[in-house]
Write an enzyme that holds these catalytic residues in place. Structure first.
Site, mmCIF file in Angstrom:
data_model
loop_
_atom_site.group_PDB
_atom_site.id
_atom_site.type_symbol
_atom_site.label_atom_id
_atom_site.label_comp_id
_atom_site.label_asym_id
_atom_site.label_seq_id
_atom_site.Cartn_x
_atom_site.Cartn_y
_atom_site.Cartn_z
ATOM 1 N N CYS A 144 -12.219 -5.722 -3.803
ATOM 2 C CA CYS A 144 -10.988 -5.347 -3.493
ATOM 3 C C CYS A 144 -11.184 -3.743 -3.107
ATOM 4 O O CYS A 144 -11.388 -2.988 -3.323
ATOM 5 C CB CYS A 144 -9.757 -5.083 -4.612
ATOM 6 S SG CYS A 144 -8.377 -4.070 -4.328
ATOM 7 N N CYS A 147 -8.852 -0.952 -4.123
ATOM 8 C CA CYS A 147 -8.915 -0.463 -5.283
ATOM 9 C C CYS A 147 -10.057 0.531 -5.424
ATOM 10 O O CYS A 147 -10.366 1.487 -5.919
ATOM 11 C CB CYS A 147 -9.085 -1.648 -6.313
ATOM 12 S SG CYS A 147 -8.261 -3.223 -6.114
ATOM 13 N N ASP A 148 -11.194 0.140 -4.739
ATOM 14 C CA ASP A 148 -12.629 0.854 -4.825
ATOM 15 C C ASP A 148 -12.942 1.544 -3.660
ATOM 16 O O ASP A 148 -13.809 1.987 -3.701
ATOM 17 C CB ASP A 148 -13.543 -0.442 -5.308
ATOM 18 C CG ASP A 148 -13.203 -0.871 -6.437
ATOM 19 O OD1 ASP A 148 -12.486 -0.340 -7.490
ATOM 20 O OD2 ASP A 148 -13.496 -2.490 -6.624
#
Ligand code: NAP
Length: 316
Positions: A144, A147-148
């Site tokens: 993701c 997200c990261d």
């Protein structure tokens, strides 16, 4: 009591509609069931908003000509469903019994009964299954970018895949990373032309064609990736701090195994009314859709499934 929000007997409350999942399909089903005065109970699972909420920007959901954040859209879906009486239960369903009605739904902490069930549990990202992938999960390996991606500011990242997800997430990662190398096993991309063009025109993106990742190496975190050229058999090693995998998805159907019919790829089989093989059980969104997999199609399926569930209930 029939005609209000649910039916009760001495022992148990029987919900009219239980919905599993809060992606676009689940929250749209929730909105439609709520507006039919069914007070649907929606189990959130671990991720409210599903995969859409993990998308940085959604540019193809009608009504948002300038795009909308995935999280923001999920939030609007939730507010809309709750406004009309949908109830979110922040729990994960661990077991279902679909052998007779009312259906039994077990979570970590409780047990529920439902006249109708709408399954919108979505799909999870596929893994490559190569050495280092598990070991460096959260230490450089990710599924993701939204997200990261932030963790890879001024670092080098590798992306695997040749579909829309790899392109979209690869483009997103150029916000942070110094370089994004997209590894694809063929020399032609599967992703849409508009995203291909954007990726080809992005100076931070480089494509490595006809290649597969064989191993992720590192120490505390990811340091390099071993590649193999599938045409020549040649091996090479490239330096990378991050390794992002976007190679498709597998539907989340584990708790329904042997209780419903599935297609050859493991997606829940539904008819054109989104009815599964068990009367009273419907499915919508990516758990039953290996083809379209868009926010708008999932939302539409969720709405249709809720309309069909409403038709099955007495007095509605
Ligand atoms: P996808 O279209 O199935 O693409 C998966 C990619 O991963 C393919 O290029 C495939 O290679 C590659 N791949 C699969 N298994 C592999 C393996 N074991 N090793 C190396 N490579 C592997 O999946 P997706 O990109 O997640 O997209 C899924 C659906 O969502 C599509 O319908 C897509 O259009 C949609 N989507 C749309 C948007 C958007 O509209 N903005 C954004 C994201 C996703 P091959 O090409 O060789 O098969």
């Amino acid at each position: 009591m029939i005609g209000g929000s649910m039916v009760s007997d001495e022992k148990n409350t029987i919900e009219n509609v239980i919905i599993l999942g809060t992606g676009p399909a689940g929250l749209s089903a929730g909105l439609y069931a709520a507006r039919a005065d069914l007070a649907p109970l929606i189990f959130t699972g671990t991720q409210i908003g599903g995969q859409a909420a993990l998308t940085d920007r959604i540019e193809n959901y009608p009504g948002f000509p300038d795009g909308v954040g995935g999280n923001e859209l999920a939030d609007l879906f939730q507010k809309n469903a709750e406004k009309f009486g949908a109830r979110l239960e922040y729990d994960t369903v661990t077991k279902v019994d679909l052998s007779s009605r009312p259906f039994k739904i077990k979570t970590y902490s409780n047990e529920f009964n439902a006249q109708t069930l709408i399954i919108t549990t979505g799909a999870s990202p596929n893994k490559l299954g190569i050495p280092g992938e598990e070991e460096f999960l959260g230490k450089g390996v990710s599924y993701c970018a939204t997200c990261d991606g932030w963790f890879f500011k001024d670092k080098a990242v590798v992306v695997v895949g040749g579909g829309d997800s790899a392109l979209e997430e690869g483009i997103f990662l150029t916000r942070y990373a110094t370089t994004v190398k997209i590894i694809h096993r063929r020399d032609e991309l599967r992703g849409s032309k508009i995203l291909q063009e954007r990726a080809f025109n992005n100076p931070k993106i480089e494509f490595i064609w006809n290649s597969v990742a064989k191993e992720i190496k590192g120490n505390e975190g990811v340091q390099s990736i071993m590649l193999e050229n599938v045409k020549t058999g040649e091996s090479s090693e490239i330096q990378a701090d991050g390794f992002f995998v976007f190679i498709g998805h597998t539907p989340n159907t584990q708790i329904f195994q042997s209780q419903l019919d599935f297609d050859a790829k493991g997606y829940i089989q539904v008819n054109r009314n989104y009815h599964t093989s068990v009367p009273g059980v419907f499915a919508a969104g990516e758990v039953c859709d290996p083809v379209y997999r868009q926010v708008i199609t999932s939302a539409g399926m969720g709405a249709a499934a809720a309309i069909e569930a409403t038709r099955l209930l007495p007095n509605y």
